[in-house]
Design a protein around this motif. Structure first.
Motif, short mmCIF file in Angstrom:
data_model
loop_
_atom_site.label_atom_id
_atom_site.label_comp_id
_atom_site.label_asym_id
_atom_site.label_seq_id
_atom_site.Cartn_x
_atom_site.Cartn_y
_atom_site.Cartn_z
N SER A 117 46.57 43.68 32.16
CA SER A 117 46.04 43.60 33.27
C SER A 117 46.11 43.10 34.00
CB SER A 117 44.86 42.33 32.85
OG SER A 117 45.28 41.65 32.45
N SER A 118 47.56 42.61 34.37
CA SER A 118 48.23 42.65 35.81
C SER A 118 49.40 42.43 35.89
CB SER A 118 47.49 41.08 36.69
OG SER A 118 48.47 40.20 35.72
N GLY A 119 50.44 42.34 37.29
CA GLY A 119 51.35 42.89 36.87
C GLY A 119 52.20 41.08 36.41
N MET A 120 51.40 39.96 36.26
CA MET A 120 52.19 38.57 36.00
C MET A 120 51.81 38.90 34.30
SD MET A 120 53.88 37.24 37.95
CE MET A 120 53.55 35.88 36.73
N ALA A 121 50.28 39.69 33.97
CA ALA A 121 50.83 39.20 32.43
C ALA A 121 51.72 40.19 31.73
CB ALA A 121 49.63 40.50 32.23
N ALA A 122 51.98 41.10 32.90
CA ALA A 122 52.97 41.81 31.52
C ALA A 122 54.19 41.33 31.75
CB ALA A 122 53.07 43.34 32.55
N ILE A 123 54.40 40.62 33.12
CA ILE A 123 55.79 39.82 33.36
C ILE A 123 55.63 38.67 32.27
CG2 ILE A 123 57.24 38.56 35.13
CD1 ILE A 123 56.13 40.51 37.41
N SER A 124 54.70 37.79 32.03
CA SER A 124 55.39 36.62 31.32
C SER A 124 54.72 36.90 29.99
CB SER A 124 53.78 35.84 31.54
OG SER A 124 52.49 36.47 31.29
N LEU B 265 62.83 36.23 44.21
CA LEU B 265 61.74 37.11 43.24
C LEU B 265 60.38 36.83 44.08
CD1 LEU B 265 62.37 35.14 39.52
CD2 LEU B 265 63.59 37.10 40.32
N TYR B 266 59.91 37.75 43.93
CA TYR B 266 57.92 37.59 44.36
C TYR B 266 57.79 36.03 43.59
CZ TYR B 266 53.33 37.53 43.40
OH TYR B 266 51.48 37.13 42.98
N GLY B 267 56.84 35.34 43.93
CA GLY B 267 56.66 34.10 44.44
C GLY B 267 56.65 33.78 42.89
N THR C 40 64.60 42.77 46.65
CA THR C 40 63.19 42.32 46.83
C THR C 40 62.11 41.42 47.28
OG1 THR C 40 64.74 40.45 47.92
CG2 THR C 40 65.69 40.08 45.75
N ASN C 41 61.43 40.96 46.93
CA ASN C 41 59.81 40.25 47.43
C ASN C 41 60.17 38.76 48.45
OD1 ASN C 41 57.25 40.00 48.53
ND2 ASN C 41 56.73 40.17 45.88
N PRO C 42 60.17 38.58 49.68
CA PRO C 42 59.65 39.75 50.62
C PRO C 42 60.56 40.44 51.63
CG PRO C 42 59.31 37.56 51.61
CD PRO C 42 60.71 37.84 50.56
N ILE D 264 64.24 43.85 34.25
CA ILE D 264 63.65 43.85 35.93
C ILE D 264 62.86 44.10 36.58
CG2 ILE D 264 64.80 46.30 35.92
CD1 ILE D 264 66.01 46.07 38.88
N ASP D 265 62.63 43.72 37.50
CA ASP D 265 61.18 44.48 37.97
C ASP D 265 61.19 45.01 39.31
OD1 ASP D 265 58.82 44.19 40.18
OD2 ASP D 265 58.20 41.92 39.55
N ASN D 266 60.47 46.19 38.69
CA ASN D 266 61.50 47.12 39.07
C ASN D 266 59.95 47.70 40.55
OD1 ASN D 266 62.75 49.51 40.15
ND2 ASN D 266 62.00 50.90 38.67
N GLU E 166 56.91 46.12 35.95
CA GLU E 166 56.09 46.21 36.92
C GLU E 166 54.76 45.93 37.43
OE1 GLU E 166 57.66 50.07 37.99
OE2 GLU E 166 56.19 50.87 39.08
N SER E 167 54.78 45.52 38.64
CA SER E 167 52.87 45.10 39.13
C SER E 167 52.53 46.34 39.44
CB SER E 167 53.01 44.58 39.84
OG SER E 167 51.74 44.60 40.11
N ALA E 168 51.38 47.39 38.30
CA ALA E 168 51.20 48.40 38.63
C ALA E 168 50.06 48.93 39.45
CB ALA E 168 50.28 48.94 37.39
N THR E 169 49.18 47.18 39.68
CA THR E 169 48.76 47.53 40.90
C THR E 169 48.80 47.98 41.99
OG1 THR E 169 48.32 44.65 40.09
CG2 THR E 169 47.31 45.01 42.12
N LYS E 170 50.60 47.65 42.76
CA LYS E 170 51.05 48.13 43.80
C LYS E 170 51.43 49.51 44.04
CE LYS E 170 51.53 43.82 44.27
NZ LYS E 170 50.60 43.11 44.93
N TYR E 171 52.54 50.34 43.98
CA TYR E 171 52.78 51.55 44.17
C TYR E 171 51.74 53.14 42.72
CZ TYR E 171 55.19 49.23 47.57
OH TYR E 171 55.80 49.92 48.95
C1 LIG Z 1 57.64 42.34 43.22
C2 LIG Z 1 56.68 41.60 41.93
N1 LIG Z 1 55.76 41.75 41.02
C3 LIG Z 1 55.09 41.69 40.43
C4 LIG Z 1 53.81 40.96 41.24
C5 LIG Z 1 52.94 40.43 40.55
O1 LIG Z 1 51.70 41.31 40.10
P1 LIG Z 1 50.32 41.12 40.18
O2 LIG Z 1 49.38 40.65 41.25
O3 LIG Z 1 49.41 42.83 40.02
O4 LIG Z 1 50.08 40.43 39.02
C6 LIG Z 1 53.65 41.47 42.60
C7 LIG Z 1 52.50 41.07 43.53
O5 LIG Z 1 52.53 40.96 44.46
C8 LIG Z 1 54.76 41.64 43.01
O6 LIG Z 1 54.81 41.84 44.29
#
Ligand SMILES: Cc1ncc(COP(=O)(O)O)c(C=O)c1O
Length: 397
Positions: A83-90, A109-111, A156-158, A187-189, A209-214
């Motif tokens: 449902s989100s990138g953070m759900a995937a990562i955690s 890392l992403y905050g 890396t972000n940002p 890796i977060d790609n 990966e956060s599929a929310t993005k690209y």
């Molecule tokens: C690099 C990166 N990874 C993970 C996330 C988390 O993704 P989501 O916001 O879809 O949970 C973000 C969100 O900005 C991100 O920039």
């Protein structure tokens, strides 16, 4: 087809290339549950037959369509959509580590990920140790018998910093031999996407990966994905059943639709990013600009070695600190002052007020984040319009 289809072809068709009969677009299976033909279905499911559709937190055809596409695009066995990138990562991380285990990660890392490491994992007795991207040989010094995971993000972000992924894998393998453990690599790609970076060919075990993005690309849905080997994704799915971060069928439908233009969008956005970065590289109001495709980027040579394109994220540091950054963001007329990234619209955000909020000065320094930075997610607008927009905004400071 003799040779392997391109990523664009795989994104559009998934595996349904030859003589596949069915709807051209995968329908939205907007259902929470499925009718059994008879209790035989339930019995088969109870015996472990995963082909029986039971409940949409476990399986959903619209979601599976996207998972299939993302796994073939990444040349992987399997993918699990969230449902989100953070759900995937955690979920991906908790599928590997348990109480008493340790993670080694690069610090930039992403905050949200960083705060998950800082504030949440210690509550479960999971420790995260950090290794600087320019000191990867320290991985062996940090690793112990309890180290189960190496995690990184590149770019890396940002600040679009680059981690040398080949070196990271070599150092992790050395560390694993020394401590006598298998250290899983993840890796977060999100920034590079599979279009420009193939971590599996370098030796990584899993991609998040956060599929929310690209992948989504239109700033209208939240989603995340974990990609990897069948057995690992099976474990991820098992945990996802209980943590419950399953993807929504409508979001999956939109993702499937987005994937049809994935390469077109990302290539155009990256082309725009390079032009914008080059244009503002020597601007009088800009103190530093970070884009991995610029020769002036500190890790340009590494980026060139491990990426086939440089992506569409640019980090601009304006003279005059956060006050100037705020003024620029508030003066833009084409680019939008909003927090996400990866969509067709150019978005700007100030990391100290967004992705990197809630961090001490020391933590910001570790992440390389300064108050005058503006993170720009370059969109697919006309490049002349974007350049004119940033020119007029910078004039005001
Ligand atoms: C690099 C990166 N990874 C993970 C996330 C988390 O993704 P989501 O916001 O879809 O949970 C973000 C969100 O900005 C991100 O920039």
């Amino acid at each position: 087809m003799k040779k392997k289809p391109s990523i664009a072809t795989r994104a559009i068709h998934g595996k349904k290339l030859h003589a596949y009969k069915g709807p051209l677009s995968t329908p939205i299976y907007q259902t929470s549950t499925y009718r059994f033909e008879s209790s035989d279905d339930a019995i088969r499911y109870s015996k472990g037959d995963t082909s029986v559709y039971v409940y949409s937190r476990y399986h959903n055809p619209s979601v599976e369509d996207v998972e299939e596409k993302l796994s073939v695009m990444n040349d992987a066995d399997a993918a699990a959509l969230f449902s989100s990138g953070m759900a995937a990562i955690s979920t991906a991380i908790l599928s590997i580590v348990k109480s008493g285990d340790e993670i080694i990660s690069t610090p930039s890392l992403y905050g949200g990920t960083y705060r998950f490491f800082r504030d949440v994992l210690p509550l479960y007795n999971i420790k995260v140790k950090y290794v600087a991207a320019d000191a990867l040989s320290d991985i062996s010094k940090l690793a112990t018998r309890n180290t189960k995971l190496f995690y990184c993000e590149s770019p890396t972000n940002p600040t679009v910093g680059i981690v040398d992924l080949h070196k990271a894998i070599v150092e992790v393998q050395k560390a694993g031999k020394k401590s006598g453990t298998k250290i899983f690599t993840m890796i977060d790609n999100t920034f590079a996407t599979c279009l420009y970076q193939s971590p599996f060919t370098i030796g990584f075990d899993a991609i998040v990966e956060s599929a929310t993005k690209y992948i989504g690309g239109h700033s209208d849905i939240l989603a995340g994905v974990v990609v990897g080997k069948k057995e690992y994704i099976k474990n991820v799915r098992h945990l996802a059943k209980y943590l419950g971060g399953c993807a929504d069928p409508f979001a999956a439908f939109l993702l499937s639709r987005s994937l049809k233009t994935f390469q077109l969008r990302v290539d155009k956005q990256s082309e725009n990013a390079l032009m914008l970065a080059k244009h503002f590289e020597k601007h009088s109001k800009v103190s530093r600009i970070f884009y991995p495709g610029l020769q002036s980027h500190p890790q340009h040579a590494i980026a060139k070695k491990q990426m086939s394109g440089y992506g569409a994220m640019v980090c601009l540091e304006v003279k005059g600190g956060v006050k100037s950054a705020v003024k620029v963001c508030d003066s833009l007329k084409v680019a939008v002052n909003a927090m996400s990234l990866g969509g067709a619209e150019t978005l700007v955000s100030i990391p100290v007020y967004s992705s990197h909020v809630n961090m001490s000065g020391e933590e910001l320094a570790k992440h390389g984040v300064t108050p005058g930075m503006i993170r720009i997610s370059i969109g697919a607008e006309g490049i002349d319009d974007l350049i004119e927009d940033f020119e007029q905004a910078l004039k005001g400071i």
